[in-house]
Design an enzyme around this catalytic site. Structure first.
Site, PDB file in Angstrom:
ATOM      1  N   ALA A  57       0.858  -1.186   0.000  1.00  9.06           N
ATOM      2  CA  ALA A  57       0.000   0.000   0.000  1.00  9.06           C
ATOM      3  C   ALA A  57       0.893   1.235   0.000  1.00  9.06           C
ATOM      4  O   ALA A  57       1.663   1.458   0.939  1.00  9.06           O
ATOM      5  CB  ALA A  57      -0.898  -0.004   1.229  1.00  9.06           C
ATOM      6  N   TYR A 183      -9.744   1.253   4.491  1.00  2.00           N
ATOM      7  CA  TYR A 183      -9.047   2.494   4.138  1.00  2.00           C
ATOM      8  C   TYR A 183      -9.994   3.403   3.350  1.00  2.00           C
ATOM      9  O   TYR A 183     -11.168   3.070   3.153  1.00  2.00           O
ATOM     10  CB  TYR A 183      -7.723   2.169   3.439  1.00  2.00           C
ATOM     11  CG  TYR A 183      -6.809   1.408   4.384  1.00  2.00           C
ATOM     12  CD1 TYR A 183      -6.381   2.016   5.571  1.00  2.00           C
ATOM     13  CD2 TYR A 183      -6.449   0.091   4.159  1.00  2.00           C
ATOM     14  CE1 TYR A 183      -5.595   1.327   6.490  1.00  2.00           C
ATOM     15  CE2 TYR A 183      -5.664  -0.610   5.078  1.00  2.00           C
ATOM     16  CZ  TYR A 183      -5.242   0.010   6.239  1.00  2.00           C
ATOM     17  OH  TYR A 183      -4.483  -0.669   7.152  1.00  2.00           O
TER      18      TYR A 183
HETATM   19  C1  LIG Z   1       2.894  -7.853   6.851  1.00  2.00           C
HETATM   20  C2  LIG Z   1       1.608  -7.624   6.132  1.00  2.00           C
HETATM   21  C3  LIG Z   1       1.376  -6.431   5.481  1.00  2.00           C
HETATM   22  C4  LIG Z   1       0.201  -6.218   4.756  1.00  2.00           C
HETATM   23  N1  LIG Z   1       0.035  -5.067   4.047  1.00  2.00           N
HETATM   24  C5  LIG Z   1      -1.000  -4.951   3.183  1.00  2.00           C
HETATM   25  C6  LIG Z   1      -1.061  -3.881   2.253  1.00  2.00           C
HETATM   26  O1  LIG Z   1      -0.149  -3.075   2.137  1.00  2.00           O
HETATM   27  N2  LIG Z   1      -2.148  -3.803   1.465  1.00  2.00           N
HETATM   28  C7  LIG Z   1      -3.166  -4.719   1.517  1.00  2.00           C
HETATM   29  O2  LIG Z   1      -4.132  -4.593   0.767  1.00  2.00           O
HETATM   30  N3  LIG Z   1      -3.099  -5.768   2.357  1.00  2.00           N
HETATM   31  C8  LIG Z   1      -2.038  -5.911   3.158  1.00  2.00           C
HETATM   32  N4  LIG Z   1      -1.935  -7.021   3.961  1.00  2.00           N
HETATM   33  C9  LIG Z   1      -2.947  -8.091   3.822  1.00  2.00           C
HETATM   34  C10 LIG Z   1      -2.453  -9.147   2.835  1.00  2.00           C
HETATM   35  O3  LIG Z   1      -2.242  -8.600   1.544  1.00  2.00           O
HETATM   36  C11 LIG Z   1      -3.418 -10.339   2.747  1.00  2.00           C
HETATM   37  O4  LIG Z   1      -4.642  -9.912   2.206  1.00  2.00           O
HETATM   38  C12 LIG Z   1      -3.676 -11.001   4.087  1.00  2.00           C
HETATM   39  O5  LIG Z   1      -2.481 -11.129   4.830  1.00  2.00           O
HETATM   40  C13 LIG Z   1      -4.315 -12.381   3.913  1.00  2.00           C
HETATM   41  O6  LIG Z   1      -3.510 -13.204   3.102  1.00  2.00           O
HETATM   42  P1  LIG Z   1      -2.528 -14.331   3.742  1.00  2.00           P
HETATM   43  O7  LIG Z   1      -3.387 -15.231   4.567  1.00  2.00           O
HETATM   44  O8  LIG Z   1      -1.912 -15.022   2.550  1.00  2.00           O
HETATM   45  O9  LIG Z   1      -1.515 -13.607   4.575  1.00  2.00           O
HETATM   46  C14 LIG Z   1      -0.786  -7.233   4.715  1.00  2.00           C
HETATM   47  C15 LIG Z   1      -0.557  -8.425   5.407  1.00  2.00           C
HETATM   48  C16 LIG Z   1       0.617  -8.638   6.085  1.00  2.00           C
HETATM   49  C17 LIG Z   1       0.829  -9.962   6.768  1.00  2.00           C
END
Ligand SMILES: Cc1cc2nc3c(=O)[nH]c(=O)nc-3n(C[C@H](O)[C@H](O)[C@H](O)COP(=O)(O)O)c2cc1C
Length: 365
Positions: A57, A183
């Protein structure tokens, strides 16, 4: 042949398989500028064999940062910093790189997560006054945001456009607008955070108006073949909030305006959410959006196993799977998935000798 390892074309970007690296904030920028950490972090993910790397983001305005350490793309300095990182990655990897453009709205001005993540008061160091559709704080007791008026809306919309143009100029290959996780754009969509009584609130049409205006302005500013996607929360998981039916209506409006794909996440709008987290828990939301549109759809959320990912693509629930935490835990997840399915991945020349003996055709020649 595993469907997970079939190519997909989105606009002028060719994805070599169906694995996307989800955007992940690193809270490691200085004045919006990427640092060495971003080169280390994005650099190693660029060697992962995934089809697409999405930059975290990235705030389109300083006050749109979640924290003071967020990456931004609002100035020549922030553009140069991303450009430098991308240039270094490009010397060693041809992975397509997308960027998520964002404004945190009422969820801005917070401490970094490893220092607790609390809101920082506007008058304190590293804090600022937040803005939102309505003067309704995220959490009870937070400093309330200031409701955006016409001039503020124009400033935000124009900032998304300017950042998108900067992204294209430095060679990023796709732009994703952050309409999820509570957001700013999501704050306009959800009746829990949007309590306006002008044309930007009220009915679903009213609540979608500003996010659609931003999308249209960005879409128009970029060539038609340049992918512009939207990340949404498919539901707020809270009574009276944004839900799947409204998400589908939003997806259809976006599709009619030339949207290149929908990335379907969920939640983040209210502390009152009740998320049924578990493996593939957001996939039903992606499946519903896919059934209602013809756009490529990305599913995300606790997708960690190879067969699980293959089932999502193979049964047509989604066109792509995105991994976030799974990629940090195992940055070679796509290699291991390819080995599991006897598929091929790209590896850098320097690492070709690590190909396991039992997988002699894993790396593309
Ligand atoms: C360290 C971290 C940072 C994240 N930053 C963002 C982000 O910048 N933008 C966003 O849309 N989601 C962000 N997320 C959410 C992830 O993109 C994702 O949707 C969420 O972790 C679920 O997927 P997963 O189970 O594979 O982790 C973040 C997640 C983590 C763990």
């Amino acid at each position: 042949m595993a469907k997970l390892f079939t190519p997909l074309q989105i606009g002028n970007v060719t994805l070599s398989n169906r694995i996307v690296i989800a955007p992940m904030c690193q809270y490691s920028a200085v004045d919006g500028c990427m640092t060495d950490w971003h080169l280390i972090h994005l650099g190693h993910l660029a060697l992962s064999g995934a089809a697409l790397l999405t930059i975290e983001a990235t705030a389109v305005l300083p006050e749109g940062r979640i924290t003071y350490a967020d990456v931004g793309l609002w100035s020549d300095a922030t553009e140069t910093a991303i450009g430098r990182t991308l240039e270094s990655i490009r010397r060693h990897s041809d992975i397509p790189v997308a960027i998520q453009l964002a404004h945190a709205g009422r969820k801005a001005s917070t401490e970094v997560p490893w220092k607790g993540g609390a809101q920082i008061p506007s008058a304190a160091p590293n804090g600022w006054q937040t803005v939102a559709p309505s003067a309704v704080p995220f959490a009870p007791g937070d400093n309330p945001p200031v409701a955006l008026q016409r001039e503020g809306l124009t400033r935000v919309r124009d900032a998304f456009v300017a950042a998108a143009k900067r992204a294209q100029r430095i060679g990023l290959q796709a732009v994703q607008l952050h309409g999820a996780h509570g957001y700013l754009l999501h704050q306009f969509l959800s009746p829990l955070s949007n309590q306006r009584d002008d044309e930007y609130g009220g009915s679903l049409q009213g609540r979608m108006r500003f996010p659609l205006e931003v999308f249209e302005a960005v879409r128009t500013a970029l060539p038609p073949e340049f992918p512009v996607t939207m990340r949404v929360s498919g539901t707020d998981w809270a009574p009276g909030g944004w839900d799947l039916e409204q998400t589908i209506a939003f997806a259809r409006e976006l599709e009619a305006r030339g949207c290149s794909g929908m990335h379907v996440s969920s939640g983040g709008l209210t502390p009152a959410q009740n998320i049924p987290a578990g493996p593939s828990y957001q996939v039903p939301l992606a499946r519903a959006v896919k059934a209602a549109t013809r756009m490529p759809v990305i599913a995300v959320g606790l997708i960690t196993d190879y067969d699980q990912a293959e089932a999502i693509i193979g049964t047509g629930d989604a066109d792509l799977v995105a991994l976030a935490r799974g990629m940090l835990y195992d940055p070679r997840w796509p290699w291991h998935a390819a080995a599991y399915f006897d598929a091929r991945v790209k590896a850098p020349n320097q690492y070709l000798r690590c190909q396991p003996r039992q997988h002699p055709r894993l790396f593309e020649a």
